[in-house]
Design an enzyme around this catalytic site. Structure first.
Site, PDB file in Angstrom:
ATOM      1  CE1 TYR A 146     -24.683   0.011  -6.243  1.00  0.00           C
ATOM      2  CE2 TYR A 146     -24.883  -1.234  -4.216  1.00  0.00           C
ATOM      3  CZ  TYR A 146     -24.618  -1.187  -5.566  1.00  0.00           C
ATOM      4  OH  TYR A 146     -24.282  -2.342  -6.229  1.00  0.00           O
ATOM      5  CG  ASP A 241     -32.481  -0.011  -0.505  1.00  0.00           C
ATOM      6  OD1 ASP A 241     -32.400  -1.005   0.248  1.00  0.00           O
ATOM      7  OD2 ASP A 241     -31.726   0.168  -1.496  1.00  0.00           O
ATOM      8  CE  LYS A 273     -25.128  -4.765   1.787  1.00  0.00           C
ATOM      9  NZ  LYS A 273     -25.665  -3.694   0.985  1.00  0.00           N
TER      10      LYS A 273
HETATM   11  C1  PLP Z   1     -26.025  -3.608  -0.510  1.00  0.00           C
HETATM   12  C2  PLP Z   1     -27.179  -2.758  -0.907  1.00  0.00           C
HETATM   13  C3  PLP Z   1     -27.994  -3.069  -2.008  1.00  0.00           C
HETATM   14  C4  PLP Z   1     -27.660  -4.179  -2.975  1.00  0.00           C
HETATM   15  O1  PLP Z   1     -27.665  -5.417  -2.376  1.00  0.00           O
HETATM   16  P1  PLP Z   1     -26.871  -6.630  -3.115  1.00  0.00           P
HETATM   17  O2  PLP Z   1     -27.238  -7.827  -2.310  1.00  0.00           O
HETATM   18  O3  PLP Z   1     -25.433  -6.260  -3.065  1.00  0.00           O
HETATM   19  O4  PLP Z   1     -27.397  -6.699  -4.503  1.00  0.00           O
HETATM   20  C5  PLP Z   1     -29.126  -2.315  -2.234  1.00  0.00           C
HETATM   21  N1  PLP Z   1     -29.439  -1.286  -1.423  1.00  0.00           N
HETATM   22  C6  PLP Z   1     -28.675  -0.938  -0.365  1.00  0.00           C
HETATM   23  C7  PLP Z   1     -29.086   0.202   0.499  1.00  0.00           C
HETATM   24  C8  PLP Z   1     -27.511  -1.650  -0.083  1.00  0.00           C
HETATM   25  O5  PLP Z   1     -26.731  -1.278   0.938  1.00  0.00           O
END
Ligand code: PLP
Length: 440
Positions: A146, A241, A273
């Site tokens: 994701y 990511d 995060k």
């Molecule tokens: C949470 C997450 C996102 C998206 O971040 P948001 O701040 O919710 O838009 C993208 N990539 C990874 C791996 C994530 O865990």
């Protein structure tokens, strides 16, 4: 164990559903995957959540990752109060932005970084930049990874190995995902085949540095290095990511455990995060020559009214500053204690389980064989998880309300909080074992 009173949460949930789709502002919060009423939280401190009915819970969501230090950490609260008192947004550059970017550059292999407000924005911008830099259009991703709700990345896995994919949700036109190639995770042969067939059209491959959004599915040893090398060989960019893993798996995120040891770096990385300390701050960055293609230095447009917001950057900088070796050591101790307690109690209850980790980040699959891909993740017993979730909740432990999520801990999880979780596990394991194979 009498279930806690939840009339306050129920009333708020009814109010919320009248004015907000599903009553929540992000779908997983609605408890659809486990049933029941989501707890409306009034306040939080350290590892403890207090809901509007006055029930307290040990928090194993930690805002889905950001709260590395626990809630209302004094250094973060002070930084935020100080920043807010100086005005909350100017639309001009500030010293705080420079300091936060410098702190991230110091911990990671990125040479240049741009701040944004969410992980979604970070991955969306990284992909635009990769396409602008390479002059190519195709993006490769893995099933089960994701990357936020970017149109082109909301693609379901095709059945074939190198099929271009269909949108995973209504509202995304086929034209948004027809340039997205979805491959099975941890599958070197699929990657090799995709690049052999489409290599000269591929702008980038994006992957979670260690997937945490299908539950924790760590990369096989050497897999990320293999991805970096495959991209390089074909003139594509490797986008790692680290929105979830960054500054959590280690001081330098997942990269600190593989790339830093093996001697390679991604071309681009995304963060979010933890680096926002509970505020909306995220970032993308990487090679200086790639990042220089970004406006105003280069032609690839990207912008944001609240990017580098002074309050958010203050929270992020205070978090990264406080996140010293002792913090990571404590998180490791907490994760070890929970993993040991889960293994012991689930085994005693006859509940099949696999605990999967990268560093202190872990999740629990209710199945009996290791999970290496999205297909295998589907084998987890969601009915048993629902029973486990509610039995834990009734005993004052708030797990993620979905079977496919990581369980997050913080350095504020003290021995009392850990013990409350350990004490709750046996009854919850028994309830889950009894619910196995049921429907949810
Ligand atoms: C949470 C997450 C996102 C998206 O971040 P948001 O701040 O919710 O838009 C993208 N990539 C990874 C791996 C994530 O865990």
């Amino acid at each position: 164990m009498p279930a806690p009173l939840t009339s306050g949460s129920e009333a708020l949930f009814a109010r919320a559903r009248a004015v907000t789709p599903g009553g929540v502002n992000s779908p997983v919060r609605a408890f659809n995957a486990v049933g029941g009423t989501p707890r409306f939280i009034r306040e939080a401190t350290g590892p403890w959540l207090t809901d509007v009915d006055g029930n307290t819970y040990v928090d194993l969501i930690c805002s889905w990752g950001p709260m590395l230090l626990g809630h209302a950490h004094p250094a973060v609260v002070e930084a935020v109060q100080t920043a807010a008192a100086r005005g909350s947004s100017y639309g001009t550059p500030t010293e705080g932005e420079v300091a936060l970017v410098e702190a991230i550059v110091a911990r990671t292999p990125v040479e240049r970084l741009r701040l944004v407000s969410s992980g979604t924005e970070a991955t969306m911008s990284a992909i635009r930049l990769a396409r602008g830099f390479t002059g190519r259009d195709v993006v490769v991703k893995f099933a089960g990874c994701y990357h936020g709700h970017v149109d082109s990345l909301l693609a379901a896995a095709g059945s074939g190995l190198t099929t271009f994919s269909l949108p995973g949700t209504p509202g995304v036109p086929a034209s948004s995902t027809e340039l997205t190639l979805v491959l099975p995770y941890n599958d070197r042969a699929a990657v090799t085949a995709a690049f052999a067939e489409h290599g000269d059209r591929i702008a980038c491959l994006i992957t979670e540095a260690a997937p945490g959004n299908m539950g924790v599915v760590p990369p096989a040893p050497g897999f990320n290095q293999f991805l970096a090398e495959t991209c390089r060989a074909h003139g594509a960019l490797f986008v790692s990511d680290e929105v979830m893993t960054g500054f959590r798996v280690s001081k330098a995120g997942q990269w600190g455990t593989d790339g830093a040891v093996e001697g390679w770096a991604p071309d681009l990385m995304t963060f979010g995060k933890v680096m926002g300390g509970g505020f909306p701050a995220a970032a993308f960055g990487g090679r200086a020559d790639v990042m220089s293609h970004l406006a105003p230095e280069g032609p690839v447009y990207q912008a944001g009214t609240l990017s580098g917001n002074p309050v958010a950057t203050a929270a992020g900088l205070a978090t990264l500053t406080a996140a010293d070796d002792a913090v990571y050591d404590r998180i490791g101790v907490v994760a070890d204690a929970l993993r040991a307690g889960i293994a012991e109690t689930f085994t005693a209850a006859g509940l099949p389980h696999v605990i999967q980790s990268t560093g202190s980040m872990f999740s629990v699959f209710l199945t009996d064989a290791p999970v290496t891909s999205y297909d295998e993740a589907q084998r987890t017993d969601v009915a048993a998880y629902g029973a486990l979730f509610h039995a834990m909740l009734d005993q004052g432990v708030h797990l993620p309300p979905s079977a496919y999520e990581a369980w997050f801990v913080s350095s504020s999880h003290d021995d009392r909080a850990v013990q409350q979780v350990l004490d709750a596990l046996p009854a919850a394991a028994t309830a889950a074992a009894a619910a196995q194979g049921g429907t949810r």
